[in-house]
Design an enzyme around this catalytic site. Structure first.
Site, PDB file in Angstrom:
ATOM      1  N   ASP A 113       0.709  -1.294  -0.156  1.00  0.00           N
ATOM      2  CA  ASP A 113      -0.080   0.009  -0.044  1.00  0.00           C
ATOM      3  C   ASP A 113       0.826   1.373  -0.054  1.00  0.00           C
ATOM      4  OD1 ASP A 113      -2.467  -1.564   0.296  1.00  0.00           O
ATOM      5  OD2 ASP A 113      -1.891  -1.809   2.327  1.00  0.00           O
ATOM      6  N   LYS A 140       2.544   2.267  -5.068  1.00  0.00           N
ATOM      7  CA  LYS A 140       3.356   1.903  -6.203  1.00  0.00           C
ATOM      8  C   LYS A 140       2.586   2.023  -7.655  1.00  0.00           C
ATOM      9  CE  LYS A 140       3.343  -2.313  -4.506  1.00  0.00           C
ATOM     10  NZ  LYS A 140       2.959  -2.091  -3.221  1.00  0.00           N
ATOM     11  N   GLY A 146      -4.068  -4.305  -4.814  1.00  0.00           N
ATOM     12  CA  GLY A 146      -5.062  -3.322  -5.127  1.00  0.00           C
ATOM     13  C   GLY A 146      -4.256  -2.045  -5.511  1.00  0.00           C
ATOM     14  N   ARG A 167       2.638 -29.228  -6.780  1.00  0.00           N
ATOM     15  CA  ARG A 167       2.619 -29.896  -7.990  1.00  0.00           C
ATOM     16  C   ARG A 167       1.238 -30.354  -8.442  1.00  0.00           C
ATOM     17  NH1 ARG A 167       8.406 -32.516  -7.190  1.00  0.00           N
ATOM     18  NH2 ARG A 167       7.488 -32.801  -5.278  1.00  0.00           N
ATOM     19  N   GLN A 209       1.861  -5.924  -3.372  1.00  0.00           N
ATOM     20  CA  GLN A 209       2.598  -6.042  -1.886  1.00  0.00           C
ATOM     21  C   GLN A 209       3.674  -5.347  -1.516  1.00  0.00           C
ATOM     22  OE1 GLN A 209       1.631  -9.374  -3.356  1.00  0.00           O
ATOM     23  NE2 GLN A 209      -0.665  -8.776  -3.002  1.00  0.00           N
ATOM     24  N   THR A 261       2.162 -12.489   2.814  1.00  0.00           N
ATOM     25  CA  THR A 261       1.576 -13.145   1.524  1.00  0.00           C
ATOM     26  C   THR A 261       2.273 -14.369   1.216  1.00  0.00           C
ATOM     27  OG1 THR A 261       0.514 -12.452  -0.451  1.00  0.00           O
ATOM     28  CG2 THR A 261       2.951 -11.831  -0.105  1.00  0.00           C
TER      29      THR A 261
END
Length: 435
Positions: free
Chosen positions: A19, A22, A46, A149, A230, A245
């Site tokens: 946040d 960016k 976001g 996998r 992020q 994350t």
């Protein structure tokens, strides 16, 4: 504006808990880029763009999509919900922003399926007060399947027989977990398959060999901008685990998530707010629970672009920021939201940590110590003057200049861009990353 000749490949990433602003900076630099690449994360990101007073939030599509001459790519490191991506593309097209022919997606991007979202939801509910604070959009479970996998990729959604063959065992497994462990309902494989095939047909024309495109573009001397999602402190390996994350948000993710070589990265731009915020649970040493924290949150409009949740606010953490600079090999910093601090009589910077009343050295490498550390602050005088829209560092109030200079000294990286407002033209580029 200073010039740095020869910078062809620039990575933009967050140096805090995300946040940092960016999206605006990628949009700004994309005017010079031939290609803009998203390389990790999912629609838990976001990126908010405000152009001519109009707000647009992007979750998967690179922020360069608003620049008409930029080619936009989504690399293999991104996990994609086909339904969420279709919704976003439809919204862009509805605004008159063309995406077909301008957006390419790696077919080996991991697909977020409905069972991933279901697992994310029930897991967070089961954790109760110990919930991590995920967005509940299936990002973590999709990355788990990729590493195990057993995951599907977008290319699997183009062929019904191939999809059925891969979907049966993975849905048997996840339905077992949903019903037996979490006592939740099972998902219908036929419905999941049919919806996936429809979405695959919609996305097929977007699929391209992203890695090959990037290497050909670099050989042709084209400018490439990489957009991270992020922030560094949410990195699965280097962040405040487990409150992180599920991807590598640090600079190495640009390589593994797109296929570009490390030696082909010319410049790393780290984005940081002039203070610190965090969404969701997890340690936050400089968090403010007082009127100042509330003031920063209200003035900075600190609400998550993806979830709408209020962001936790606090003073700038120079120790964590310095660590992010080292981890990413940051060339230059962009400082955003300096104007949010304009009305404060004094500002503070965390210059060290303590534990049990005793100073500790540097950044804690033991993840269990994060919840026990306390910040040690250096207090500087505020400037109490309006900085919004200021176009040069020299025009800033003296105390604001002192604050920025102290930031540079503490974190070991120069400030190359200043953002003093949400609009595209509010701020100044001191050193052009592309040159």
């Amino acid at each position: 504006m200073s010039q740095n000749p020869g910078h062809q490949t620039v990575v933009v990433l967050g140096t805090q808990w995300g946040d940092e602003g960016k999206g605006k900076i990628v949009d700004l630099l994309a005017a010079q880029a031939d290609i803009v690449v998203r390389y990790q994360g999912g629609h838990n990101a976001g990126h908010t763009l405000i152009v001519n007073g109009e707000k647009l939030v992007l979750h998967l599509v690179p922020s360069g999509i608003l620049q008409p001459n930029a080619r936009n790519l989504i690399g293999n490191g991104v996990v994609i919900s086909p339904a969420a991506l279709k919704k976003e593309l439809d919204e862009l097209e509805g605004r008159g922003i063309e995406t077909r022919g301008r957006l390419g997606i790696a077919p080996n991007c991991a697909a977020i399926m409905p069972y991933h979202e279901a697992l994310d939801r029930v897991r967070e509910a089961a954790r109760g007060s110990k919930a991590i604070g995920t967005t509940g959009r299936g990002i973590g479970p999709a990355y788990e399947d990729k590493i195990a996998r057993r995951g599907l990729c977008l290319g699997d959604l183009l062929d019904g027989h191939r999809l059925q063959e891969k979907l049966e065992p993975v849905m048997d497994y996840h339905n077992f977990v949903l019903t037996r462990y979490f006592q939740d309902k099972a998902l219908d494989i036929s419905r999941v398959r049919d919806e996936a095939l429809q979405l695959g047909a919609y996305l097929e024309s977007y699929l391209t060999d992203v890695t090959d495109e990037l290497h050909l573009a670099r050989a042709d001397g084209r400018k490439i901008l990489f957009e991270g999602a992020q922030g560094t402190l949410l990195d699965i390996d280097h962040g405040t685990y487990p409150f992180v994350t599920s991807s590598n948000t640090t600079v190495g993710g640009a390589c593994t998530g797109s296929g570009i070589a490390p030696c082909d990265i010319d410049y790393v731009l780290g984005i940081t707010k002039a203070y610190t915020t965090r969404v969701g649970s997890g340690p936050f040493p400089t968090e403010l629970h007082d009127d100042i924290g509330q003031h920063i949150g209200e003035r900075g409009k600190e609400f998550g672009a993806t979830t709408g949740r209020s962001r936790r606010c606090g003073w700038l953490d120079a120790i964590a920021l310095a660590r992010a600079v080292k981890l990413n090999g940051v060339t230059g910093l962009c400082v955003t939201k300096l104007d949010v601090l304009d009305q404060l009589a004094e500002v503070k910077i965390c210059t060290g940590y303590s534990m049990d009343g005793q100073p500790i050295e540097g950044y804690p490498s033991d993840r269990d110590k994060w919840s026990d550390i306390q910040p040690r602050y250096e207090t500087l005088p505020g400037w109490q003057q309006d900085t919004r829209g200021i176009k040069s560092r020299e025009e800033l109030p003296d105390n604001a200049q002192v604050y920025l200079a102290r930031m540079e000294e503490l974190i070991g990286a120069p400030i190359h861009i200043l953002s003093t407002g949400p609009e595209r033209d509010e701020g100044t580029v001191l050193v052009n990353p592309f040159g």
